[in-house]
Design a protein around this motif. Structure first.
Motif, PDB file in Angstrom:
ATOM      1  N   PRO A  78      10.995   0.109   8.415  1.00 35.15           N
ATOM      2  CA  PRO A  78      11.287   0.652   7.082  1.00 35.15           C
ATOM      3  C   PRO A  78      12.190  -0.233   6.237  1.00 35.15           C
ATOM      4  N   ASP A  79      11.718  -1.461   5.963  1.00 39.74           N
ATOM      5  CA  ASP A  79      12.467  -2.314   5.048  1.00 39.74           C
ATOM      6  C   ASP A  79      11.485  -3.091   4.176  1.00 39.74           C
ATOM      7  N   ARG A  80      11.980  -3.665   3.088  1.00 42.22           N
ATOM      8  CA  ARG A  80      11.126  -4.297   2.092  1.00 42.22           C
ATOM      9  C   ARG A  80      10.340  -5.475   2.656  1.00 42.22           C
ATOM     10  N   THR A  81      10.955  -6.236   3.578  1.00 44.28           N
ATOM     11  CA  THR A  81      10.293  -7.416   4.113  1.00 44.28           C
ATOM     12  C   THR A  81       9.038  -7.054   4.889  1.00 44.28           C
ATOM     13  N   HIS A  82       8.937  -5.813   5.319  1.00 41.19           N
ATOM     14  CA  HIS A  82       7.779  -5.378   6.088  1.00 41.19           C
ATOM     15  C   HIS A  82       6.916  -4.393   5.318  1.00 41.19           C
ATOM     16  N   ARG A  83       6.954  -4.510   3.984  1.00 41.50           N
ATOM     17  CA  ARG A  83       6.057  -3.721   3.129  1.00 41.50           C
ATOM     18  C   ARG A  83       5.350  -4.644   2.146  1.00 41.50           C
ATOM     19  N   ALA A  84       4.048  -4.422   1.977  1.00 42.08           N
ATOM     20  CA  ALA A  84       3.251  -5.132   0.972  1.00 42.08           C
ATOM     21  C   ALA A  84       2.548  -4.092   0.110  1.00 42.08           C
ATOM     22  N   LEU A  85       2.351  -4.446  -1.146  1.00 44.86           N
ATOM     23  CA  LEU A  85       1.680  -3.548  -2.092  1.00 44.86           C
ATOM     24  C   LEU A  85       0.559  -4.322  -2.781  1.00 44.86           C
ATOM     25  N   GLY A  86      -0.654  -3.786  -2.712  1.00 45.95           N
ATOM     26  CA  GLY A  86      -1.786  -4.483  -3.309  1.00 45.95           C
ATOM     27  C   GLY A  86      -2.748  -3.541  -3.996  1.00 45.95           C
ATOM     28  N   GLY A  87      -3.752  -4.126  -4.637  1.00 49.46           N
ATOM     29  CA  GLY A  87      -4.749  -3.313  -5.310  1.00 49.46           C
ATOM     30  C   GLY A  87      -5.811  -4.174  -5.955  1.00 49.46           C
ATOM     31  N   MET A  88      -6.849  -3.506  -6.454  1.00 45.60           N
ATOM     32  CA  MET A  88      -7.947  -4.202  -7.128  1.00 45.60           C
ATOM     33  C   MET A  88      -8.071  -3.712  -8.558  1.00 45.60           C
ATOM     34  N   SER A  89      -8.287  -4.627  -9.493  1.00 51.89           N
ATOM     35  CA  SER A  89      -8.513  -4.314 -10.901  1.00 51.89           C
ATOM     36  C   SER A  89      -7.369  -3.459 -11.441  1.00 51.89           C
ATOM     37  N   GLY A  90      -7.642  -2.225 -11.884  1.00 52.67           N
ATOM     38  CA  GLY A  90      -6.570  -1.370 -12.367  1.00 52.67           C
ATOM     39  C   GLY A  90      -5.528  -1.122 -11.303  1.00 52.67           C
ATOM     40  N   GLY A  91      -5.959  -1.069 -10.037  1.00 49.29           N
ATOM     41  CA  GLY A  91      -5.013  -0.927  -8.941  1.00 49.29           C
ATOM     42  C   GLY A  91      -4.143  -2.165  -8.772  1.00 49.29           C
ATOM     43  N   ALA A  92      -4.689  -3.343  -9.125  1.00 49.97           N
ATOM     44  CA  ALA A  92      -3.887  -4.560  -9.076  1.00 49.97           C
ATOM     45  C   ALA A  92      -2.813  -4.536 -10.156  1.00 49.97           C
ATOM     46  N   PHE A  93      -3.169  -4.000 -11.350  1.00 50.05           N
ATOM     47  CA  PHE A  93      -2.142  -3.849 -12.381  1.00 50.05           C
ATOM     48  C   PHE A  93      -1.045  -2.914 -11.896  1.00 50.05           C
ATOM     49  N   ALA A  94      -1.446  -1.768 -11.321  1.00 48.12           N
ATOM     50  CA  ALA A  94      -0.451  -0.808 -10.828  1.00 48.12           C
ATOM     51  C   ALA A  94       0.423  -1.443  -9.766  1.00 48.12           C
TER      52      ALA A  94
END
Length: 384
Positions: free
Chosen positions: A247-263
């Motif tokens: 539970p720390d930032r170094t072990h979290r990634a956030l991704g998405g496609m198209s509108g999800g990539a903007f989010a």
């Protein structure tokens, strides 16, 4: 800056790029051919009212089916009967029943309640569904899907913790799309089989707020829903509570496609204390929904990365991968612009182009192995 495009085993890449049975151009080509035959019969039977009407009806049905399947062949939304089953099961009544009949019964297609152990096999991820409601932010119970690594429920792994990758759908879409069109279960299975990545938890987040017909861009909308807060706080907290995460930032990634990539870009930049890696395919850096923010210029600017990124402070470093198809030059230009802005702020960013791909789910699916491998490298080495 030190980040690079990851090397992905050929077998994993080929799996992600493979065309599904329901994407074949032979399907829509057959319907078009049948429509032509029906049109010829309608002309031949022009003196026989009943036969002519039947031929015209068949022709129109074939034209419609040809258009639908041709669109699907281009977009890559429904690859297999399993994908079709997942889509139908979102509906109610007869559609859901039909989807359950079509479902091939594979473990990858059947979400389980949280904590339900499944014997999928040595490399297959375990799919669970977690209800995460947030009335305070005007978000009803969503459909959050969690892909756990193989062996997660084994007693031998009771003390093992895992990094987490969050994926956001585009518009119009739903969180199930990363399971079907995006083939996250299949890509993870291949990646584990070929040891392309270490075990991780992958979460497909529902940012529809119960309104799948609205393009909400993952924004905190005045008066609600507040989707940025929902993802960055409520969903992350729930995943850390219910699963064995690191539970720390170094072990979290956030991704998405198209509108999800903007989010993912906007939320990730607003919450660098939560996410160290951003995984963006077919991105854009300006909101198309300024009206949702009350046309408040300051609020629109605060949610437009193209505006605020050039002067943004980075108390926490982030590493970003951006992917786009060569058939979508605007996507490539946007990806390069975002990468340049990140470089100017001292942050690591790489752009990966995929030859022959456009702005479709084909592109997102083909990009996913690189996104996951990039996240894995950040989890192991940090964002620098």
């Amino acid at each position: 800056m030190g980040v690079a495009i990851p090397v992905v085993p050929r077998e994993v890449v080929e799996h992600a790029q493979a065309t599904g049975a329901l994407e074949s151009p032979w399907i829509w080509g057959t319907f078009v051919s049948l429509a032509v035959v029906a049109a010829m019969l309608a002309f031949r039977f022009r003196g026989r009212t009943g036969a002519r009407r039947s031929a015209i009806a068949v022709m129109l049905c074939c034209v419609l089916l040809g258009a639908v399947t041709a669109t699907n062949s281009y977009v890559g939304y429904i690859r297999t009967p399993r994908d079709l089953a997942l889509l139908l099961q979102r509906g109610g009544g007869p559609l859901r029943a039909l989807g359950e009949m079509i479902d091939d019964g594979s473990a990858e297609s059947r979400p389980r309640p949280a904590g339900f152990a499944t014997p999928e096999g040595v490399h297959a991820p375990i799919l669970e569904r977690l209800a995460v409601a947030d009335p305070a932010n005007a978000v009803p119970e969503g459909r959050t899907f969690v892909l756990l690594p193989p062996g997660y429920h084994d007693r031998a792994n009771d003390n093992r913790r895992y990094p987490v990758t969050y994926l956001v759908h585009g518009f119009p879409a739903a969180p199930e799309d990363w399971l079907g069109a995006g083939d996250a279960p299949g890509t993870l299975r291949m990646a584990y089989q070929h040891r392309a990545i270490a075990p991780m938890i992958v979460v497909s987040v529902d940012l529809t707020a119960g309104q799948p017909g609205r393009d909400l861009d993952g924004l905190d909308i005045p008066g609600g829903p507040r989707l940025e807060t929902y993802l960055a706080r409520t969903v992350v907290t729930a995943i850390d509570r219910y699963y064995r995460t690191v539970p720390d930032r170094t072990h979290r990634a956030l991704g998405g496609m198209s509108g999800g990539a903007f989010a993912a870009l906007n939320i990730g930049l607003h919450h660098t204390d939560k996410f160290a890696a951003l995984l963006l395919t077919m991105p854009y850096d300006t909101t198309t929904n300024g009206a949702l923010l009350g046309a408040d210029p300051a609020l629109v600017a605060a949610n437009t990365p193209r505006t605020y990124l050039p002067t943004m402070p980075f108390p926490n470093p982030v590493a970003t991968i951006l992917t786009a198809g060569t058939g979508a030059p605007a996507d490539i230009a946007t990806a390069n612009r975002i990468a340049d802005a990140l470089h100017a702020r001292g942050q690591g960013a790489v752009v990966h182009t995929q030859r022959g791909y456009n702005h479709t789910w084909h592109t997102a699916r083909a990009a996913l192995p690189y996104l996951l491998a990039f996240a894995d490298s950040v989890f192991k080495n940090g964002p620098r």
